[in-house]
Scaffold this active site. Structure first.
Site, PDB file in Angstrom:
ATOM      1  CG  ASP A  15       2.603  -2.733   6.309  1.00 30.32           C
ATOM      2  OD1 ASP A  15       1.858  -2.865   7.295  1.00 30.32           O
ATOM      3  OD2 ASP A  15       2.318  -2.036   5.323  1.00 30.32           O
TER       4      ASP A  15
ATOM      5  CG  HIS B  36      -0.401   0.040   2.533  1.00 28.03           C
ATOM      6  ND1 HIS B  36      -1.026   0.601   3.616  1.00 28.03           N
ATOM      7  CD2 HIS B  36       0.785  -0.419   2.998  1.00 28.03           C
ATOM      8  CE1 HIS B  36      -0.276   0.498   4.677  1.00 28.03           C
ATOM      9  NE2 HIS B  36       0.823  -0.126   4.342  1.00 28.03           N
TER      10      HIS B  36
END
Length: 407
Positions: free
Chosen positions: A200, A123
Site C-alpha cells: 500500500d 488504515h
C-alpha cells in the site's frame, strides 16, 4: 539541488489565501496534497478542447484523448519502474486497488484455512477488504504487532509466516504515524513461504523512490491525489502473470472482447480491469503531476520535507504538555501529537482559527489508535511547498494552546 520553495509555492494558487483572517498554512498533506497550476490547466484543457470518450471513437478528439490518456499510463510505468505499461491499471484510488485484488485474487486463490497477514499500522482500506474476504472464504487474518514507537516487530512477523500464508498486504508508510516499513525484507520473507505481497503505497509514493521490479512486490497501489494529482484516481500495479491469472473485477465497457447471450470473453490487460468509461480528464492531468514531481526530484522533495519534520519535532518537543505519537526511526513527513489534557478535535479547531489546517481524529486507523489507547491524534503533515516559517507559526500556535490548558 536546493529547491526554490517560494517559486514552488507560486505554482499552487490555493495557498494564496487567508483563512479566518490569517494566511493559510496547509499541513494536511497526508490527507491530500494541493494541486499545481499545470494539473489544473490540464483538466481545463481536456474539457475545453478534447472532451470525448477513448479507445472507441473514430474522430480526431477521441484519438487525441486516447493518446494523451495512454501517455499517462506510460508515465506511471516509468514512475514505478514497472516492466510494461500493461501492468498499470487505473482505479478510483488506493482503496479500490486493494478491493480489486481482494475480490479477484481472493476469489480465485484464497481458500478455507488460508492465511493473510497485515499489520497493526494499516488504515481501514487495508483491513476491511481482507476481513470481508476471510469471512467469505473461511480464511484467517493475522496481524503483525508494533512497538511503542510505532514500528513493526519483525520477529513477530516471522512467527506469523507459515506455509498457509497466501498473501501479505502491508502499508509502505503509515498515514497516521509516518512510520516507513522495511518492505524489502517483508517481501523477501513472504516470498520464501510462497506468499504474494501487496504494498500500500498511498503515503509513500510522493516521497520515496518506488521500483516495483527491484522490490519484487506482486502488487503496488497508490492514489493520485496524494502526489499533487486529481482526486478519484489511483493506480494498481500488478505483475503480468498475476493480472492475467485473476478474473475481471467489474463487467462492461472496455473490459470485454466479445459478448453474446451465451458467453462473454474478456479483453487483455490492462483493459480487463478498467470497466466502463474511465476517469479520462483526471488520468490525463495526473501526467502533469508526475512531471511536476520528476522535475523537482523525489530526493530533493524528501530532503526538504525531512528538514521540516526534524525542525518541527525539535521545536514542538520543548512545549510543556506536548506529546508525540509515533517516533519511529524511519518516517515520512508526518507528525502526530497530543496536547496533554486536550481533545485532538479541540486543538484542531483552535489551530484552524489561526489559519493552520491539520487533521484530527483516528485517521481511518482505529485499531492503531486502540493500540495506543487513544481516541485520535492531531496530525501535521508536510509537503514540498511548506516552509520553516510555517512551522514556526505552528509551534507558536501549539504553544499558546498548551498554555491555555496549563493556566
Amino acid at each position: 539541488m536546493t529547491l526554490d520553495i517560494q517559486n514552488i509555492r507560486g505554482q499552487f494558487p490555493v495557498l494564496d489565501q487567508e483563512v479566518n483572517g490569517k494566511p493559510l498554512i496547509y499541513l494536511d498533506n497526508a490527507a491530500t496534497t494541493q494541486k499545481p497550476k499545470v494539473v489544473l490547466e490540464a483538466l481545463s484543457s481536456y474539457y475545453t478542447h478534447d472532451n470525448s470518450n477513448i479507445h472507441r471513437g473514430a474522430h480526431t478528439l477521441a484519438d487525441r484523448a486516447t493518446r494523451t490518456y495512454e501517455k499517462t499510463r506510460a508515465a506511471v510505468r516509468a514512475f514505478l519502474n514497472a516492466k510494461e505499461e500493461e501492468e498499470i491499471i487505473f482505479t478510483k484510488g488506493t482503496t479500490e486497488g486493494i478491493n480489486l485484488v481482494a475480490s479477484t485474487f481472493g476469489r480465485k486463490f484464497i481458500k478455507e484455512g488460508d492465511e493473510i497477514i497485515i499489520s497493526n499500522l494499516e488504515h481501514h482500506s487495508n483491513i476491511v477488504p481482507w476481513q470481508m474476504l476471510c469471512e467469505e472464504k473461511g480464511a484467517i487474518l493475522k496481524i503483525i504487532p508494533i512497538n511503542d514507537k510505532g514500528e513493526i516487530l519483525m520477529d513477530e512477523f516471522y512467527k506469523l509466516l507459515t506455509e498457509k500464508t497466501k498473501l501479505v498486504s502491508i502499508v509502505h508508510a503509515s498515514n497516521a504515524l509516518g512510520t516507513i516499513n522495511p518492505i524489502e525484507e517483508i517481501i523477501s520473507k513472504a516470498h520464501q513461504v510462497g506468499a504474494k505481497v501487496l504494498i500500500d503505497g498511498a503515503q509513500s509514493s510522493a516521497h520515496l523512490d518506488i521500483d516495483v521490479q527491484t522490490l519484487d512486490c506482486d502488487f503496488f497501489v497508490m492514489s493520485a491525489h496524494k502526489i499533487y494529482g486529481p482526486t478519484g484516481l489511483g493506480v494498481l500495479y500488478g505483475k503480468r502473470e498475476m493480472l492475467e491469472a485473476m478474473p475481471p473485477y467489474q463487467g462492461g465497457g472496455e473490459m470485454i472482447k466479445e459478448v453474446t447471450f451465451e458467453k462473454t470473453t474478456y479483453n487483455e490487460i490492462p483493459f480487463k480491469f478498467e470497466a466502463g468509461t474511465p476517469n479520462i480528464a483526471d488520468v490525463i492531468a495526473f501526467q502533469k503531476a508526475i512531471e511536476f514531481v520528476n522535475e523537482l526530484g523525489k530526493a530533493n522533495i524528501r530532503a526538504h520535507e525531512e528538514s521540516l519534520l526534524a525542525y518541527a519535532a525539535e521545536k514542538l518537543a520543548s512545549i510543556k504538555g506536548f506529546i508525540p505519537v509515533g517516533t519511529a526511526t524511519k518516517k515520512v513527513s508526518v507528525l502526530s501529537f497530543l496536547i496533554n489534557g486536550m481533545h485532538p478535535f479541540d486543538v484542531g479547531m483552535m489551530l484552524d482559527a489561526s489559519g493552520i489546517a491539520v487533521r484530527t481524529g483516528h485517521h481511518c486507523t482505529q485499531p492503531l489508535m486502540n493500540r495506543f489507547n487513544l481516541e485520535g491524534t492531531v496530525r501535521a503533515s508536510f509537503s514540498v511547498y511548506n516552509t520553516k516559517e510555517e512551522v514556526d507559526r505552528l509551534v507558536e500556535s501549539v504553544s499558546k494552546i498548551a498554555k491555555l490548558k496549563n493556566k
